[in-house]
Scaffold this motif. Sequence first.
Motif, PDB file in Angstrom:
ATOM      1  N   CYS A  22      -4.069   5.162   2.020  1.00 43.83           N
ATOM      2  CA  CYS A  22      -4.557   5.759   0.787  1.00 43.83           C
ATOM      3  C   CYS A  22      -5.610   4.822   0.190  1.00 43.83           C
ATOM      4  CB  CYS A  22      -3.421   5.969  -0.198  1.00 43.83           C
ATOM      5  SG  CYS A  22      -3.966   6.768  -1.718  1.00 43.83           S
ATOM      6  N   THR A  23      -6.705   5.398  -0.314  1.00 43.08           N
ATOM      7  CA  THR A  23      -7.828   4.571  -0.791  1.00 43.08           C
ATOM      8  C   THR A  23      -7.690   4.148  -2.248  1.00 43.08           C
ATOM      9  OG1 THR A  23      -8.944   6.704  -0.940  1.00 43.08           O
ATOM     10  CG2 THR A  23      -9.681   5.217   0.794  1.00 43.08           C
TER      11      THR A  23
ATOM     12  N   PRO B 226       0.852  -1.189   0.000  1.00 46.11           N
ATOM     13  CA  PRO B 226       0.000   0.000   0.000  1.00 46.11           C
ATOM     14  C   PRO B 226       0.890   1.241   0.000  1.00 46.11           C
ATOM     15  CG  PRO B 226       0.088  -0.942   2.197  1.00 46.11           C
ATOM     16  CD  PRO B 226       0.912  -1.836   1.311  1.00 46.11           C
TER      17      PRO B 226
ATOM     18  N   PRO C 160      -5.910   2.048  -5.247  1.00 44.54           N
ATOM     19  CA  PRO C 160      -5.008   0.903  -5.397  1.00 44.54           C
ATOM     20  C   PRO C 160      -3.665   1.340  -5.971  1.00 44.54           C
ATOM     21  CG  PRO C 160      -7.140   0.464  -6.455  1.00 44.54           C
ATOM     22  CD  PRO C 160      -7.145   1.897  -6.030  1.00 44.54           C
ATOM     23  N   SER C 161      -2.573   0.737  -5.506  1.00 40.54           N
ATOM     24  CA  SER C 161      -1.234   1.105  -5.968  1.00 40.54           C
ATOM     25  C   SER C 161      -1.119   0.934  -7.482  1.00 40.54           C
ATOM     26  CB  SER C 161      -0.186   0.243  -5.268  1.00 40.54           C
ATOM     27  OG  SER C 161      -0.384   0.269  -3.889  1.00 40.54           O
ATOM     28  N   PHE C 162      -1.685  -0.140  -7.987  1.00 37.07           N
ATOM     29  CA  PHE C 162      -1.643  -0.431  -9.422  1.00 37.07           C
ATOM     30  C   PHE C 162      -2.136   0.772 -10.242  1.00 37.07           C
ATOM     31  CE2 PHE C 162      -3.814  -2.164 -13.209  1.00 37.07           C
ATOM     32  CZ  PHE C 162      -2.747  -2.827 -13.803  1.00 37.07           C
ATOM     33  N   GLU C 163      -3.293   1.301  -9.863  1.00 40.13           N
ATOM     34  CA  GLU C 163      -3.879   2.468 -10.539  1.00 40.13           C
ATOM     35  C   GLU C 163      -2.972   3.688 -10.404  1.00 40.13           C
ATOM     36  OE1 GLU C 163      -6.274   0.389 -10.216  1.00 40.13           O
ATOM     37  OE2 GLU C 163      -7.762   0.981 -11.718  1.00 40.13           O
TER      38      GLU C 163
END
Lengths: 335, 335
Positions: free
Chosen positions: B208-209, B11, B211-214
């Motif tokens: 943080c809300t 995250p 997603p890391s991918f995004e």
Amino acid sequence: MLDFGNELLLPTSYGGAKILREAIADYLADSKQLSVSPDQIVVGAGTEYLYGMLIRLLGYNKVYGVEDPGYHKIRRVYHSSHVICRSIRLDKDGVPPQELEAANIDILHFSPSHHFPTGMVTPVSRRLQLLDYVTQQKGRYIIEDDYDSEFRFVGKPIPPMQSLDSQGKVIYMNTFSKTLAPSIRISYIVLPPELATEYQEKLGFYSCTVPSFEQYTLARFINQGYLERHIYRMRKHYREIRNLCLDSLKNSKLQKYISVSEEDAGLHFLLRIHTQKSDAEICSQLKRAGIRVSALSEYYATPPEEPTHTLVINYSGADEKSIHTALERLERIFL
Amino acid sequence: MLDFGNELLLPTSYGGAKILREAIADYLADSKQLSVSPDQIVVGAGTEYLYGMLIRLLGYNKVYGVEDPGYHKIRRVYHSSHVICRSIRLDKDGVPPQELEAANIDILHFSPSHHFPTGMVTPVSRRLQLLDYVTQQKGRYIIEDDYDSEFRFVGKPIPPMQSLDSQGKVIYMNTFSKTLAPSIRISYIVLPPELATEYQEKLGFYSCTVPSFEQYTLARFINQGYLERHIYRMRKHYREIRNLCLDSLKNSKLQKYISVSEEDAGLHFLLRIHTQKSDAEICSQLKRAGIRVSALSEYYATPPEEPTHTLVINYSGADEKSIHTALERLERIFL
């Protein structure tokens, strides 16, 4: 293969994509014997976000109760959201109903199937007492935070408390951050039908906070059986590490100076050290030796009267080598 | 190519991935002449989520002011979050400072660069008056909601109000839902330095809300110039549709019964119809004819004294054929 077409570009309804909510409902039926309608499910970007939405649903004027010891973060979310939040000291069976009464708690937020950090499971008799407490008054509810119940190594899986609830008093919640990866911000709540209707009326104007792309991907991941397989593999993996930890401790020279408890579920266990040192002293010695652990006493809202002498050992990232190294260092400190 | 390795599974900090915050800071410097540090930026899953975080930061005991007319959703977020939120009736230059004084507003939430639904731009003189208002008292702030300023078709781009602010009184916010796709839940706030420190202290424990991918994907999308190119193309596309709409109206038989305004920015314009009919009557006639539009009067918190006879025409999904059909139907109703 399903064709999602433009759906990937459109936002989903407040509760999340229908296909994901259906997949979660199926998963809950299969793995937790929980029979719910997809309409009762609200998907959101992480549990902290959903705590905030639950406060909006249940009320800013309610008194919230959390476990002591427990996750500080939950307490902090409530405090930062400007609601009254009281810490309830646990007894050997978990949350004592008379303490809820004394603290005037409306909403109890707890983890009956696996308490953090003690690992305690609330027995059925206590669950029924707590259900009785919330049923006594309108506006009282239980938030059942089932964040890591997937990882149970011994005995039968414990059905969620919501399955005991016939009065619509238990809100079930869980997350995919623990089972998949913390970078995936997808959690969900299962509302009793009456509250699900109220949610739609009061909060249905909110957009769902999870990107559609992630939602459709996860739905497919669940529907094609990958989630179950993944959990199966992870459980096996963690069981092996856990056994390695426990065996290493048992065979070490430390053995007569320690006791281990609550090792049957979750990704941590408690290690009690028979010592005269204070908890702070133990932790700072370990820290100097390069072992980062926390003392059970750190999870209390109000410090316990006596030192717990107990460490919370999270082994989710450990392997044979790191266990060996940690053990050597522990021996050097405590023998 | 950058190698993110395990980062995709971890995250990010409460504010979002550093690389994304840096990309946003660069983008703001290039496209909005806004010079900010990445540390001032907090990324979150949508503006509604960030409104909620701003309430936690600025206080539940503050009085929030929103525009009237304006987005009902903003009002509803404040009301559902249990804070006092008052609607401020706009004059010809936007939010009148004396109305803020009269309503005791601490936090003004508005869109000075492009008001919805009127399309109005707050002139610099009024901006300075409003800055003066918030500077007069500690604890007063402006939330500058710049949700669609990317789509401006005539004249120079308008610098955000935050660039006028030397006292740390303006919180800038924007979203990628408008520029990319509504299914992408990524918005951000830019906090003045002092508030950024306070945010970290009070709310830095939140995950943080997004997603890391995004986050990593969007960072790369911005850094490699795709966002700018995309906005350029979209602006061109929307300008064409807008011109088509306006030309078609100008050349139609309706021409002498209507007037068009606020067509220079955003993805909608106002169409005033010279008629004796009530707004509700107009809208229901259009609805029966299969045209879904809303009346300006629907965006008022308290209904305006006289009927506005004005429709809000959102043309973002229109094409030549649908414009032609709509026009025919309008002629049938009003001629």
